[in-house]
Design a protein around this motif. Structure first.
Motif, PDB file in Angstrom:
ATOM      1  N   TRP A   6       0.252  -1.253  -0.031  1.00  0.00           N
ATOM      2  CA  TRP A   6      -0.244   0.162  -0.699  1.00  0.00           C
ATOM      3  C   TRP A   6       0.918   1.175  -0.249  1.00  0.00           C
ATOM      4  O   TRP A   6       2.139   1.204   0.383  1.00  0.00           O
ATOM      5  CB  TRP A   6      -0.969   0.185   1.349  1.00  0.00           C
ATOM      6  N   GLY A   7       0.700   2.324  -0.602  1.00  0.00           N
ATOM      7  CA  GLY A   7       0.871   3.512  -0.509  1.00  0.00           C
ATOM      8  C   GLY A   7       1.572   4.072  -2.119  1.00  0.00           C
ATOM      9  O   GLY A   7       1.047   3.043  -3.103  1.00  0.00           O
ATOM     10  N   ALA A   8       1.454   5.081  -2.397  1.00  0.00           N
ATOM     11  CA  ALA A   8       1.915   5.621  -3.320  1.00  0.00           C
ATOM     12  C   ALA A   8       2.298   4.791  -4.199  1.00  0.00           C
ATOM     13  O   ALA A   8       3.423   4.062  -4.088  1.00  0.00           O
ATOM     14  CB  ALA A   8       2.119   7.123  -3.013  1.00  0.00           C
ATOM     15  N   LEU A   9       2.383   5.096  -5.963  1.00  0.00           N
ATOM     16  CA  LEU A   9       3.145   4.296  -7.228  1.00  0.00           C
ATOM     17  C   LEU A   9       4.957   4.333  -6.824  1.00  0.00           C
ATOM     18  O   LEU A   9       5.527   5.480  -6.694  1.00  0.00           O
ATOM     19  CB  LEU A   9       2.841   5.338  -8.132  1.00  0.00           C
ATOM     20  N   GLY A  10       5.722   3.478  -6.205  1.00  0.00           N
ATOM     21  CA  GLY A  10       7.082   3.393  -6.316  1.00  0.00           C
ATOM     22  C   GLY A  10       7.146   3.729  -4.907  1.00  0.00           C
ATOM     23  O   GLY A  10       8.363   3.698  -4.383  1.00  0.00           O
ATOM     24  N   GLN A  11       6.376   3.183  -3.807  1.00  0.00           N
ATOM     25  CA  GLN A  11       6.504   4.043  -2.359  1.00  0.00           C
ATOM     26  C   GLN A  11       5.636   2.914  -1.335  1.00  0.00           C
ATOM     27  O   GLN A  11       5.532   3.215  -0.249  1.00  0.00           O
ATOM     28  CB  GLN A  11       6.108   5.300  -1.742  1.00  0.00           C
ATOM     29  N   GLU A  12       5.516   2.050  -1.999  1.00  0.00           N
ATOM     30  CA  GLU A  12       4.538   1.204  -1.680  1.00  0.00           C
ATOM     31  C   GLU A  12       5.106   0.756  -0.050  1.00  0.00           C
ATOM     32  O   GLU A  12       6.590   0.027  -0.277  1.00  0.00           O
ATOM     33  CB  GLU A  12       3.806   0.026  -2.222  1.00  0.00           C
ATOM     34  N   ARG A  13       4.334   0.110   0.806  1.00  0.00           N
ATOM     35  CA  ARG A  13       5.067  -0.774   1.497  1.00  0.00           C
ATOM     36  C   ARG A  13       4.410  -1.898   2.152  1.00  0.00           C
ATOM     37  O   ARG A  13       3.113  -2.178   1.854  1.00  0.00           O
ATOM     38  CB  ARG A  13       4.269   1.054   2.897  1.00  0.00           C
ATOM     39  N   PRO A  14       4.465  -2.363   3.285  1.00  0.00           N
ATOM     40  CA  PRO A  14       3.817  -3.836   3.434  1.00  0.00           C
ATOM     41  C   PRO A  14       2.916  -4.183   4.462  1.00  0.00           C
ATOM     42  O   PRO A  14       3.067  -2.485   5.040  1.00  0.00           O
ATOM     43  CB  PRO A  14       4.614  -4.929   3.815  1.00  0.00           C
TER      44      PRO A  14
END
Length: 276
Positions: A6-14
């Motif tokens: 989840w998170g912004a494109l390229g900054q996803e977190r588990p």
């Protein structure tokens, strides 16, 4: 267990989905949901975590591709009897295997930008199997033990590029956004029978596809075993296992800018993508 990024494109977190459907932040337990997290012992550690003890990710968070580090996207063509019939093609004697470029990957709610040069953009709801342990020359009886989990997939296809431009299918299967995955990676223990999943597609709220994985010509275990005869499947490889009838090709209908495309696999979640 349902795993997400989840998170912004390229900054996803588990993340992990709790029993109420809320996304919880897994960052304190792992840095990513990647191939190394798919080993049985790593998944077992995550499964032991009580999601309620994790911080909420926020109700409006973007969901990305549930798995990063995907090495290979392998497609199976004409693997539903009713789909083969609607295309007027004979059932294959062996699985039809093709590839999609990993540049096609996108999140389950990201926009689908129709690329210039195609007028026949099509939908294909599919069950995606995610390899969790290396598989080389495995027997059918052991094949599913190499699968870490499953995802909803849409094998978006530019039919004119696929069928009218010569060469291999990969040309019509690989544009940006041509492979939305998710919303979740559902671990295999929550999918005891991958042969009984319902697959549906709606375009602008009108049902186009409505089938079940029981109609597969070659079931999931056979496909994993079969592919492992020719290639060493690695953790993080994704197999798209075919689509039921109702694709645009069979109807003479294709996506246009503004169309709302919803695909869903029972228990694996729903995607909602707007064509632009």
């Amino acid at each position: 267990m349902k795993l997400v990024r989840w998170g912004a494109l390229g900054q996803e977190r588990p993340g992990m989905v709790d029993r109420m459907g809320h996304v919880r932040d897994l960052s304190s337990h792992c840095t990513e949901i990647g191939p190394d997290m798919l080993a049985p012992e790593r998944l077992a550690r995550l499964a032991a975590i009580d999601p309620q003890t994790l911080p909420l990710a926020g109700s409006d968070c973007r969901l990305g591709v549930p798995l990063t580090g995907i090495g290979n996207l392998i497609g199976i063509g004409l693997n539903y009897r009713d789909h083969a019939a609607e295309t007027g093609l004979a059932l294959p004697a062996e699985p039809v295997v093709f590839s999609k470029h990993t540049g096609a990957l996108s999140g389950p709610f990201d926009d689908l930008n129709i690329p210039p040069g195609t007028a026949k953009l099509d939908w294909e709801v599919e069950v995606a199997a995610v390899i969790g342990r290396p598989a080389w020359q495995v027997d059918e009886e052991q094949a599913l033990s190499h699968v870490a989990g499953y995802m909803t997939a849409n094998d978006v296809s530019a039919r004119d590029w696929q069928m009218e431009r010569g060469g291999q299918w990969i040309k019509g299967k690989s544009g940006p956004g041509f492979c939305p995955l998710g919303p979740w990676l559902v671990t295999a223990d929550e999918v005891p029978d991958p042969r009984s999943l319902r697959l549906t597609t709606r375009v602008n709220a009108r049902t186009k596809q409505d089938g079940t994985s029981a109609d597969m010509v070659f079931p999931m275990a056979f496909l994993v075993s079969y592919l492992s005869r020719f290639m060493r499947l690695a953790p993080g490889d994704v197999i798209l296992t075919g689509t039921p009838k109702g694709v645009g090709l069979g109807r003479g209908e294709f996506l246009m800018a503004g169309d709302l495309l919803e695909v869903e696999v029972g228990g694996l979640g729903r995607q909602c993508v707007r064509a632009r």
